[in-house]
Design an enzyme around this catalytic site. Structure first.
Site, PDB file in Angstrom:
ATOM      1  N   LYS A   1      21.862  53.965  27.878  1.00  0.00           N
ATOM      2  CA  LYS A   1      20.903  54.768  28.639  1.00  0.00           C
ATOM      3  C   LYS A   1      20.987  56.257  28.329  1.00  0.00           C
ATOM      4  CE  LYS A   1      18.715  51.865  31.504  1.00  0.00           C
ATOM      5  NZ  LYS A   1      17.253  51.833  31.665  1.00  0.00           N
TER       6      LYS A   1
ATOM      7  N   SER B   1      24.992  45.900  26.106  1.00  0.00           N
ATOM      8  CA  SER B   1      24.225  47.074  26.523  1.00  0.00           C
ATOM      9  C   SER B   1      24.993  48.031  27.416  1.00  0.00           C
ATOM     10  CB  SER B   1      22.935  46.644  27.211  1.00  0.00           C
ATOM     11  OG  SER B   1      23.213  45.780  28.300  1.00  0.00           O
TER      12      SER B   1
END
Length: 408
Positions: A55, A305
């Site tokens: 992110k 992720s």
């Protein structure tokens, strides 16, 4: 109004912005997964990115492209945790103040890390979409610029730099599996990879309890889920964005879903076999491989992720994963009510290599004869085959065995 498109050029420009900010995360070959699928499998370790997830890439690109006047007004975001940290770090680096709205009950480590990067954290009720509405209202009231967690071209371009690295690190890749919530990472990765290697299959992986994409793609427009339930808070997004939906529709080959059991098994396997700690969302791609190892061409890349997991949650998930893998066994055994009977039973179990976690001795059930007792046992075994061997051994020794659920 047409949906903005993100191109390979946008993603390459984003990488230039991220030089010296985001790290080029490691690509590790996984021998145990490679053996399972009968071909090379690699893990793209975005859990080792700054702030512990991908992110930070998109958040930095978005804030870096604001004007001086916009940055002077501050930024606001809504996030379950990973986007929050990415926004907080980017705002700190770029000299603007950040306010982050998080869902009530967000993981404590993610909240503390967000505050540690200098952001103000506020809580709001509901799912991410509800918290996002609160952040939007704050933006309209104060003038702070909303940094959307996934549905903005700059955010998608930033996340797409992961796709560039995948192609460079595994040039002959055939399949890429990407954990998917709102779709920012999946969209960016798919755009980058399809522009460079259109024959590569790009697969989005969603938690079954928070899978907004299959229904939305079937209907041709983003649709909001009525409810969600998953431990994978990082991909618990109830509705695709307009930009990400269009990119996923046009560039992604398939969306698959994985159960909570599969996510738990994947997380546990990553800890045991790869010595890698990820959050449940980060294990979704590996869960898909474990579910259907024959379904994906190799070399394959599973994107890990994120790695921002609450220690309390990881303890629960490990136990859940062990149960899903058949490592716990519940048994009910009838015994003669004689001195030493329980000790003999436990000795047999110990000799067979099982570990006793809990024992309940029942004498007062109306289903028992006067000279009988029932022992409820919770055991730790080496897996389902060992559990079956143990039950058969006890029966051969003359015990009446009931139950045998290979679950906790």
């Amino acid at each position: 109004m047409s949906t903005p498109e993100v191109s390979l050029d946008h993603i390459r420009a984003a990488r230039e912005l991220l030089a010296g900010v985001a790290i080029r995360t490691p690509m590790e070959e996984s021998r145990w997964l490679s053996a399972l699928v009968d071909g090379p499998v690699h893990l793209k370790c975005e859990n080792l990115q700054r702030t512990g997830s991908f992110k930070a890439r998109g958040a930095y690109v978005r804030i870096a492209r604001l004007t001086d006047e916009e940055r002077a007004r501050g930024v606001v975001a809504a996030s379950a945790g990973n986007h929050a940290q990415g926004v907080a770090l980017a705002a700190q680096m770029l000299g603007t103040r950040a306010t982050v709205f998080m869902p009530e009950g967000a993981p404590i480590p993610k909240e503390r890390a967000t505050r540690g990067y200098g952001a103000e954290v506020r809580f709001a009720p509901g799912y991410l979409e509800d918290v996002l509405a609160t952040a939007l209202a704050f933006s309209e009231e104060t003038g702070a610029v909303l940094i959307h967690p996934f549905d903005h071209p700059d955010v998608v371009a930033g996340q797409g730099t992961v796709g560039l690295e995948i192609i460079e690190q595994v040039p002959d890749v055939e399949t890429v599996l990407v954990p998917t919530g709102g779709g920012g990472l999946l969209a960016g990765v798919a755009i980058a990879i399809k522009a460079l290697r259109p024959e590569v299959r790009v697969i989005g992986v969603q938690a079954t309890g928070a899978a907004a994409y299959p229904g939305s793609l079937a209907e041709g427009v983003p649709r909001r889920l009525g409810s969600m339930k998953t431990m994978a808070d990082g991909i618990a997004v109830g509705m695709p964005g307009e930009i990400t939906f269009a990119a996923v529709r046009d560039h992604v080959d398939e969306i698959v879903t994985v159960s909570e059991d599969s996510i738990s098994r994947a997380l546990l396997s990553l800890i045991e076999r790869a010595k890698v700690v990820v959050e449940p969302a980060g294990a979704a791609g590996v869960a898909a491989l474990l579910d259907r190892p024959e379904a994906y061409g190799t070399p394959a890349v599973a994107v890990l992720s994120g790695g921002n997991v609450d220690p309390l949650l990881i303890g629960k998930v490990i136990r859940h994963g062990m149960a899903a893998a058949g490592r716990y066994l519940n048994l009910h055994v009838l015994l003669p009510d004689t001195p030493g009977g329980l000790a003999e039973l436990l000795t047999e179990i110990g000799r067979a290599g099982a570990n006793v976690l809990e024992v309940v001795h029942e004498r007062l059930s109306p289903d028992l004869h006067l000279d009988e007792v029932e022992v409820h046992l919770q055991l730790e075994t080496r897996g389902a085959p060992h559990s079956r061997e143990l039950m058969e051994l006890l029966r051969v020794r003359g015990y009446l065995v009931r139950g045998g659920e290979e679950r906790a």
